[in-house]
Write a protein that holds these residues in place. Structure first.
Motif, PDB file in Angstrom:
ATOM      1  N   ASP A  35      38.127  35.912  42.662  1.00 32.12           N
ATOM      2  CA  ASP A  35      39.194  34.932  42.890  1.00 32.12           C
ATOM      3  C   ASP A  35      40.316  35.605  43.681  1.00 32.12           C
ATOM      4  N   CYS A  36      40.738  34.973  44.784  1.00 35.40           N
ATOM      5  CA  CYS A  36      41.822  35.520  45.604  1.00 35.40           C
ATOM      6  C   CYS A  36      43.049  34.629  45.478  1.00 35.40           C
ATOM      7  N   ALA A  37      44.153  35.192  44.990  1.00 32.91           N
ATOM      8  CA  ALA A  37      45.388  34.425  44.831  1.00 32.91           C
ATOM      9  C   ALA A  37      45.897  33.979  46.200  1.00 32.91           C
ATOM     10  N   PRO A  38      46.333  32.724  46.345  1.00 37.51           N
ATOM     11  CA  PRO A  38      46.832  32.230  47.633  1.00 37.51           C
ATOM     12  C   PRO A  38      47.948  33.100  48.214  1.00 37.51           C
ATOM     13  N   ALA A  39      48.739  33.727  47.349  1.00 35.06           N
ATOM     14  CA  ALA A  39      49.877  34.524  47.827  1.00 35.06           C
ATOM     15  C   ALA A  39      49.443  35.747  48.629  1.00 35.06           C
ATOM     16  N   VAL A  40      48.193  36.200  48.453  1.00 28.98           N
ATOM     17  CA  VAL A  40      47.727  37.383  49.187  1.00 28.98           C
ATOM     18  C   VAL A  40      46.551  37.074  50.121  1.00 28.98           C
ATOM     19  N   ALA A  41      46.113  35.831  50.136  1.00 28.26           N
ATOM     20  CA  ALA A  41      44.906  35.484  50.897  1.00 28.26           C
ATOM     21  C   ALA A  41      45.052  35.716  52.394  1.00 28.26           C
ATOM     22  N   ARG A  42      46.287  35.654  52.898  1.00 25.59           N
ATOM     23  CA  ARG A  42      46.489  35.785  54.343  1.00 25.59           C
ATOM     24  C   ARG A  42      46.823  37.223  54.780  1.00 25.59           C
ATOM     25  N   LEU A  43      46.886  38.143  53.836  1.00 24.28           N
ATOM     26  CA  LEU A  43      47.021  39.552  54.212  1.00 24.28           C
ATOM     27  C   LEU A  43      45.812  39.945  55.065  1.00 24.28           C
ATOM     28  N   ARG A  44      45.997  40.909  55.961  1.00 25.06           N
ATOM     29  CA  ARG A  44      44.908  41.270  56.871  1.00 25.06           C
ATOM     30  C   ARG A  44      44.469  42.714  56.640  1.00 25.06           C
ATOM     31  N   LEU A  45      43.186  42.962  56.891  1.00 22.91           N
ATOM     32  CA  LEU A  45      42.683  44.327  56.725  1.00 22.91           C
ATOM     33  C   LEU A  45      41.544  44.591  57.688  1.00 22.91           C
ATOM     34  N   SER A  46      41.306  45.881  57.934  1.00 27.07           N
ATOM     35  CA  SER A  46      40.203  46.372  58.754  1.00 27.07           C
ATOM     36  C   SER A  46      39.569  47.541  58.015  1.00 27.07           C
ATOM     37  N   GLY A  47      38.303  47.797  58.291  1.00 27.74           N
ATOM     38  CA  GLY A  47      37.676  48.967  57.681  1.00 27.74           C
ATOM     39  C   GLY A  47      36.167  48.870  57.651  1.00 27.74           C
ATOM     40  N   VAL A  48      35.545  49.976  57.209  1.00 23.16           N
ATOM     41  CA  VAL A  48      34.100  50.078  57.026  1.00 23.16           C
ATOM     42  C   VAL A  48      33.854  50.273  55.540  1.00 23.16           C
ATOM     43  N   PHE A  49      33.090  49.355  54.932  1.00 26.33           N
ATOM     44  CA  PHE A  49      32.916  49.359  53.478  1.00 26.33           C
ATOM     45  C   PHE A  49      31.430  49.420  53.130  1.00 26.33           C
ATOM     46  N   PRO A  50      31.021  50.364  52.246  1.00 30.84           N
ATOM     47  CA  PRO A  50      29.612  50.481  51.845  1.00 30.84           C
ATOM     48  C   PRO A  50      29.243  49.409  50.815  1.00 30.84           C
ATOM     49  N   LEU A  51      28.260  48.595  51.134  1.00 29.95           N
ATOM     50  CA  LEU A  51      27.908  47.472  50.264  1.00 29.95           C
ATOM     51  C   LEU A  51      27.205  47.891  48.983  1.00 29.95           C
ATOM     52  N   ALA A  52      26.787  49.147  48.909  1.00 35.35           N
ATOM     53  CA  ALA A  52      26.075  49.594  47.715  1.00 35.35           C
ATOM     54  C   ALA A  52      26.960  49.599  46.470  1.00 35.35           C
ATOM     55  N   ASP A  53      28.286  49.613  46.639  1.00 31.36           N
ATOM     56  CA  ASP A  53      29.191  49.682  45.488  1.00 31.36           C
ATOM     57  C   ASP A  53      30.365  48.726  45.715  1.00 31.36           C
ATOM     58  N   THR A  54      30.168  47.466  45.371  1.00 37.20           N
ATOM     59  CA  THR A  54      31.215  46.463  45.603  1.00 37.20           C
ATOM     60  C   THR A  54      32.424  46.698  44.711  1.00 37.20           C
ATOM     61  N   GLN A  55      32.216  47.252  43.507  1.00 37.19           N
ATOM     62  CA  GLN A  55      33.356  47.516  42.629  1.00 37.19           C
ATOM     63  C   GLN A  55      34.274  48.566  43.247  1.00 37.19           C
ATOM     64  N   ARG A  56      33.669  49.562  43.890  1.00 36.55           N
ATOM     65  CA  ARG A  56      34.471  50.595  44.543  1.00 36.55           C
ATOM     66  C   ARG A  56      35.304  49.989  45.668  1.00 36.55           C
ATOM     67  N   ILE A  57      34.724  49.051  46.393  1.00 38.60           N
ATOM     68  CA  ILE A  57      35.475  48.381  47.465  1.00 38.60           C
ATOM     69  C   ILE A  57      36.699  47.677  46.883  1.00 38.60           C
ATOM     70  N   LEU A  58      36.499  46.953  45.784  1.00 39.88           N
ATOM     71  CA  LEU A  58      37.612  46.253  45.156  1.00 39.88           C
ATOM     72  C   LEU A  58      38.668  47.242  44.661  1.00 39.88           C
ATOM     73  N   ASN A  59      38.215  48.341  44.079  1.00 38.41           N
ATOM     74  CA  ASN A  59      39.150  49.336  43.547  1.00 38.41           C
ATOM     75  C   ASN A  59      39.992  49.989  44.640  1.00 38.41           C
ATOM     76  N   MET A  60      39.451  50.016  45.878  1.00 39.08           N
ATOM     77  CA  MET A  60      40.156  50.642  46.987  1.00 39.08           C
ATOM     78  C   MET A  60      41.231  49.737  47.599  1.00 39.08           C
ATOM     79  N   LEU A  61      41.153  48.447  47.365  1.00 37.08           N
ATOM     80  CA  LEU A  61      42.073  47.514  48.024  1.00 37.08           C
ATOM     81  C   LEU A  61      43.546  47.837  47.790  1.00 37.08           C
ATOM     82  N   PRO A  62      43.965  48.195  46.563  1.00 36.55           N
ATOM     83  CA  PRO A  62      45.394  48.494  46.361  1.00 36.55           C
ATOM     84  C   PRO A  62      45.883  49.721  47.132  1.00 36.55           C
ATOM     85  N   ASN A  63      44.966  50.535  47.633  1.00 36.13           N
ATOM     86  CA  ASN A  63      45.378  51.700  48.430  1.00 36.13           C
ATOM     87  C   ASN A  63      45.907  51.300  49.799  1.00 36.13           C
ATOM     88  N   SER A  64      45.479  50.131  50.290  1.00 33.13           N
ATOM     89  CA  SER A  64      45.876  49.726  51.637  1.00 33.13           C
ATOM     90  C   SER A  64      46.626  48.403  51.695  1.00 33.13           C
TER      91      SER A  64
END
Length: 225
Positions: free
Chosen positions: A177-206
């Motif tokens: 679930d993505c809160a509307p208040a942050v849905a329009r934030l923008r990002l770029s990057g290369v993310f390994p699909l083998a570990d989706t939880q790790r991808i989510l955990n990395m989001l607050p870093n950027s």
């Protein structure tokens, strides 16, 4: 429509080849054609003396057409909305809810909507198109990273967080679930699909967000507190 969806679901469970959510698989067919199945995909293969037909029941496939035995017969991919004929090529086909999409990476394909009356749409390398049962949409440029999933990557360049999470959700069970208040934030990057939880955990870093796991299958991305 609900009955059709249910029937498609039963057929997908009995398909010749299929993948679970988050799984990818590569299959080499008798003529040398290589099928890469993306997450949550299912295909039936119908090859005989008169046809080379791959039936996409769900999800998305990347096709590299083979030139072995039987390759004198045209290679086609069928979806609910019509057929895509390979003209010696590398291309991806995805079954969406109400339409199908095609991206061509090498050579060309012909798109023939199931109930269309005009000439087929010739789609060249570097172009993509959507089609419904009656017509094909206008061709557009294929994204530079459209086939990155076949290499186990999700690559994005200046996309909204909302769109990014919608794509990521294809690769893990449950809900993101993505809160509307942050849905329009923008990002770029290369993310390994083998570990989706790790991808989510990395989001607050950027990004100024926090990731809350309500349950194992319900994750919420919200503004940082």
């Amino acid at each position: 429509a609900a009955q059709t969806d249910a029937w498609d679901g039963v057929r997908a469970l009995r398909a010749d080849y299929r993948t679970a959510t988050g799984e990818r698989r590569e299959v080499v067919l008798g003529d040398g054609t290589v099928l890469s199945l993306n997450t949550g995909s299912a295909v039936n293969v119908r090859f005989d003396a008169s046809r080379r037909l791959v039936e996409l029941l769900a999800g998305e496939i990347l096709v590299i057409s083979g030139h072995g035995a039987g390759s004198g017969v045209p290679l086609e991919v069928a979806t609910r909305e019509g057929r895509v004929r390979a003209l010696g090529t590398r291309f991806a086909v995805r079954q969406q809810d109400e339409y199908s999409t095609v991206d061509v990476f090498e050579s060309a394909v012909e798109i023939r909507p199931r109930d269309g009356s005009g000439a087929p749409l010739l789609l060249a390398a570097g172009r993509g198109a959507a089609f419904c049962r009656h017509a094909s949409g206008a061709p557009h440029a294929v994204g530079a990273y459209a086939d990155a999933w076949s290499r186990g990557q999700l690559i994005v360049d200046d996309v909204t967080l909302g769109d990014f999470l919608a794509e990521l959700a294809r690769y893990r069970p449950g809900v993101i679930d993505c809160a509307p208040a942050v849905a329009r934030l923008r990002l770029s990057g290369v993310f390994p699909l083998a570990d989706t939880q790790r991808i989510l955990n990395m989001l607050p870093n950027s990004l100024p967000v926090q990731v809350r796991s309500r349950t194992r299958y319900w994750v919420s991305v919200e503004p940082a507190s």
